[in-house]
Design a protein around this motif. Sequence first.
Motif, PDB file in Angstrom:
ATOM      1  N   TRP A   1     -28.827   3.955  13.322  1.00 53.63           N
ATOM      2  CA  TRP A   1     -28.793   3.946  11.860  1.00 53.63           C
ATOM      3  C   TRP A   1     -30.210   4.082  11.303  1.00 53.63           C
ATOM      4  O   TRP A   1     -30.447   4.848  10.361  1.00 53.63           O
ATOM      5  CB  TRP A   1     -28.165   2.643  11.356  1.00 53.63           C
ATOM      6  N   ALA A   2     -31.158   3.338  11.883  1.00 48.49           N
ATOM      7  CA  ALA A   2     -32.546   3.419  11.409  1.00 48.49           C
ATOM      8  C   ALA A   2     -33.114   4.813  11.633  1.00 48.49           C
ATOM      9  O   ALA A   2     -33.785   5.379  10.750  1.00 48.49           O
ATOM     10  CB  ALA A   2     -33.398   2.368  12.122  1.00 48.49           C
TER      11      ALA A   2
ATOM     12  N   ALA B   1     -29.110   1.701   2.524  1.00 45.77           N
ATOM     13  CA  ALA B   1     -29.252   0.407   3.185  1.00 45.77           C
ATOM     14  C   ALA B   1     -28.288  -0.620   2.604  1.00 45.77           C
ATOM     15  O   ALA B   1     -27.666  -1.408   3.338  1.00 45.77           O
ATOM     16  CB  ALA B   1     -30.695  -0.081   3.061  1.00 45.77           C
TER      17      ALA B   1
ATOM     18  N   ASP C   1     -35.112  10.746   5.315  1.00 44.65           N
ATOM     19  CA  ASP C   1     -36.300  10.622   4.465  1.00 44.65           C
ATOM     20  C   ASP C   1     -37.300  11.733   4.754  1.00 44.65           C
ATOM     21  O   ASP C   1     -37.844  12.365   3.828  1.00 44.65           O
ATOM     22  CB  ASP C   1     -36.958   9.264   4.686  1.00 44.65           C
TER      23      ASP C   1
ATOM     24  N   THR D   1     -32.770   5.859   0.568  1.00 41.53           N
ATOM     25  CA  THR D   1     -32.869   4.856   1.623  1.00 41.53           C
ATOM     26  C   THR D   1     -32.409   3.490   1.145  1.00 41.53           C
ATOM     27  O   THR D   1     -31.672   2.781   1.851  1.00 41.53           O
ATOM     28  CB  THR D   1     -34.319   4.757   2.123  1.00 41.53           C
TER      29      THR D   1
ATOM     30  N   THR E   1     -36.629  -3.101   9.527  1.00 36.34           N
ATOM     31  CA  THR E   1     -37.165  -1.752   9.690  1.00 36.34           C
ATOM     32  C   THR E   1     -36.977  -0.920   8.430  1.00 36.34           C
ATOM     33  O   THR E   1     -37.892  -0.200   7.992  1.00 36.34           O
ATOM     34  CB  THR E   1     -36.478  -1.058  10.885  1.00 36.34           C
ATOM     35  N   LEU E   2     -35.789  -1.011   7.838  1.00 37.42           N
ATOM     36  CA  LEU E   2     -35.544  -0.263   6.596  1.00 37.42           C
ATOM     37  C   LEU E   2     -36.446  -0.756   5.465  1.00 37.42           C
ATOM     38  O   LEU E   2     -36.920   0.044   4.646  1.00 37.42           O
ATOM     39  CB  LEU E   2     -34.073  -0.400   6.199  1.00 37.42           C
TER      40      LEU E   2
ATOM     41  N   PHE F   1     -32.559  -4.114   9.187  1.00 39.11           N
ATOM     42  CA  PHE F   1     -32.917  -4.183   7.767  1.00 39.11           C
ATOM     43  C   PHE F   1     -34.400  -4.504   7.566  1.00 39.11           C
ATOM     44  O   PHE F   1     -34.972  -4.139   6.548  1.00 39.11           O
ATOM     45  CB  PHE F   1     -32.013  -5.194   7.065  1.00 39.11           C
TER      46      PHE F   1
ATOM     47  N   LEU G   1     -31.513   7.316   9.027  1.00 42.52           N
ATOM     48  CA  LEU G   1     -32.056   7.197   7.676  1.00 42.52           C
ATOM     49  C   LEU G   1     -33.508   7.668   7.615  1.00 42.52           C
ATOM     50  O   LEU G   1     -33.939   8.287   6.634  1.00 42.52           O
ATOM     51  CB  LEU G   1     -31.943   5.754   7.196  1.00 42.52           C
ATOM     52  N   PHE G   2     -34.281   7.383   8.675  1.00 44.37           N
ATOM     53  CA  PHE G   2     -35.673   7.839   8.706  1.00 44.37           C
ATOM     54  C   PHE G   2     -35.738   9.366   8.723  1.00 44.37           C
ATOM     55  O   PHE G   2     -36.557   9.971   8.004  1.00 44.37           O
ATOM     56  CB  PHE G   2     -36.370   7.271   9.934  1.00 44.37           C
TER      57      PHE G   2
END
Length: 881
Positions: A239-240, A272, A247, A268, A300-301, A298, A243-244
């Motif tokens: 997931w991280a 999240a 971005d 993001t 990390t996000l 979370f 999302l990265f």
Amino acid sequence: MQNKLLFTASWPTYLLILTTLTAAGFLSSGVVTWIAANWDYFSKFTKLYATQGLFASSIVVGIWVYYREYRKLGQVRLKFVSSTFFFIAAVLIGALLALIGQIYQTGADPWQLFALWSLLQIPLLLALPNAAAVLLLLATSNLSLALYPDLLWSYEYFLYFMLLLNLGFVMLSEVFSKSLHDQDWHISSKVSNTVLIMCMTLLCLNNPNTAPLLWFLAAPMLHYYRQQRRDLFNQSGYWACLLFSVDVFILKITNFEISGIFVAILVTLGAAIVLGIHLKKQYVQQAQGMPWPLQILFTTLAIIITLLTIAFLFTLDIFGSDKLFLIASLVFVALGAFLYYSRKANEYASGLLLMIGLGLYVFHYLINYFFDYRQDDQPSLLNGDLLGMIIISLLCYLLITINWIKTGSLILLLFTLLYTFSAQNGYLYEFQPEQGLQGDFWTLVFDYYADYWLALGSLILFGLSLRPTRYHTHIQSAAWAFWLVYIGFIFKPDIYISLGITEAAPLPTPNSFSEFFQIISNGLFSAQSWHWTHLLLLLICLSPAIIQLWISRQQPLKTRSAVIVALVLAIFGLAFVASPSILVSFSLMLLAYLNHNRLLFGCVLLAMIGFLAKYYYWLDLPLLYKSFLLLGNAILFLLAALYLQRQHRRATAVATVVPSYPGKIGWLTPSLALLTLLLTLAIGNYSIQKYENVLTHGKSVILTLAPVDPRSIMQGDYMELNYDLIEQVRSEIDKQQQEKRAEFNIDNPYPIYDQENSESDAINQAEQEDKQAAYARFVQWQDQRPAQLYALLKQNADGSAALCRLEEALPENYHDCLPDVAIKLRIDDYNMLWGLKMPGQQFFFAEGHAARFEQAKYGEFRVLNGIALLSRLLDKDLKPL
């Protein structure tokens, strides 16, 4: 947290596993350290055949123990002790290959060592599959690929190959998890997936256009770890990563404009929050709150959103970045607090906003500190920004019940205080302990004494967290904060221990055990250096023994066994008194049993490996004495493990009847182990015989050199040798390339592209195209040049040799050059001749003898059939050193 395997075992069994693992780790690292230390203390054959003897003994003992374990455990169960010996043997394979390369200095590429090491591990892995063997193979194969020279020229291609390799490891770890006896913890799966996610992230950073490819890979991984085999750790990582990559892709297509940064922040943050709501419905919340993989996710996000926000505010810069950061941080903290105390509190949304606000505040403070406050004579806790950071962090820690917010706020606070005072102390005193100890109270607390109270604090707090009280959440969060900050400062020198030296002192020779103890303890307990803080250090050193006795009183372990293990741990503590971080890690491994905390155990195990590496890098203690300490403690822990095994066997024999498996054991496991033994010894001794033949029958050649850098932390003391021959080869290759440029009529080494040509400049454009075509022919000629050249030599008047000419193959007729003398050179890139190297560019010697070998002016080689081996160093009069 579900308790499996390790923590369902009895306390004596847990101690047995822990002592066995520690003995294996110390034995492996001790052998490697011994190899690095003993260059002048033992002959090369003693080193080579002693290492082979240890390797063969590990294989033989492993096979013998396997037969004994099989009769008790059968075919399906993991044979822990025999797997440990096979793991030690796998480590010793690398030690033997490295030792051969270091002794003969053949100039071979390091990737070949790791590739051969990886191949020779495979039979042992097939003989007794286990997670530890897979992780070792994962590490060596990744290093082999990372060091492969033909991939280094293209970082993107390198990442593609790394991605494919680790994707293969992920698939193997999932398919054969039961065979690897890893179906409970899935350690190999977690590690291989983590490495794969890192490769995907780096690939996206290197080329944002690959983001759709990463989505294509991450989507099936997420589906598998959500539907087929639920693994929240791997799921959180993907997931991280997903999302990265989104971005990065948004920033790419918007050309990194301010609007793109703002969209990335909104996407993001929104994703999240939605993800948090979705995962909250999917996973049942436990008593301690959010599961730890989601806490990591979370966090990390929050870091990603904080970095995007910092970039956005820097680009915006309405009121000046300084004030804007402060305003934004307070807005985020206020919004997070409002959401938290609203009727429909969402811990994901409120937690994200609070962490983003705290991160922005820390960045605001550090910017001001670096540019404004650092020049002050002393930092002060009364500084407005620092005081505000303390107040906001403590309020979040005391008033917010979300675990990861409490831990995160305390980590940021501790980091800010430690950075402020340790950095300021280093700025003022250049890390000189005798001056730093004269600093004010806060400097001492948050710099020189920080390691002590962080270590003791983490031990005490994890011990207190065993009892469920009304302050349990505060205590547990503080325990994790102290421990993670302690890990974060792993490269900060231990108290009173300086890593600032670049060369080891002459090896001291102790005349008594007292003198030897003063050496290994770095003189911490000598009368001249005594300080009251040594009482804290002594408490840390005895903490493994104290904690073990405390736990043994509550567990079914005989008093005699507890006392014997405590004595072993006390000796272990005193031996590593100069590196208390290792002792703190071991103590936390003991506490992890009572906490039934797999996360703590895994985190501490990884940290202990890092602390051992730091101990290896510490230059004040000679490598030879480090190897004695490691090997001595390995024997000590092995004896303790054997004693516990004997007591366990007696207890089992009294309580129950041990099952017996009298059936045929089979020859597959011992055959594969013997195959590894024969292949390794055959390859090793063939290499030894080949290189000894060069040293015996090769022609003597003397080359002029200029030794530099008399220290190798990884391999003991050595001299990096820079030969005049290398400069001569570079000049000759450059001369050939200049002649070729002149032949193709190329004025510049690189083509000039003029994109502003108009129709009226048709003539100039035609000339430009001709130059580009000529340059293309030159590049084609350069690409067709061989990656291997032979340097033929001629004799100088002073007895040394110089370059005669270069050949692309081993010549049959040497003409006016020295007959039968040709040194093979590898050319990785003809445009980067500064990377040209030749065999024998490192000369190893015992620690503390740098001054003696710095007198070297020449190196004597033995050359045979293109293979050149450095034999010895000579002084200015051509006399051996």
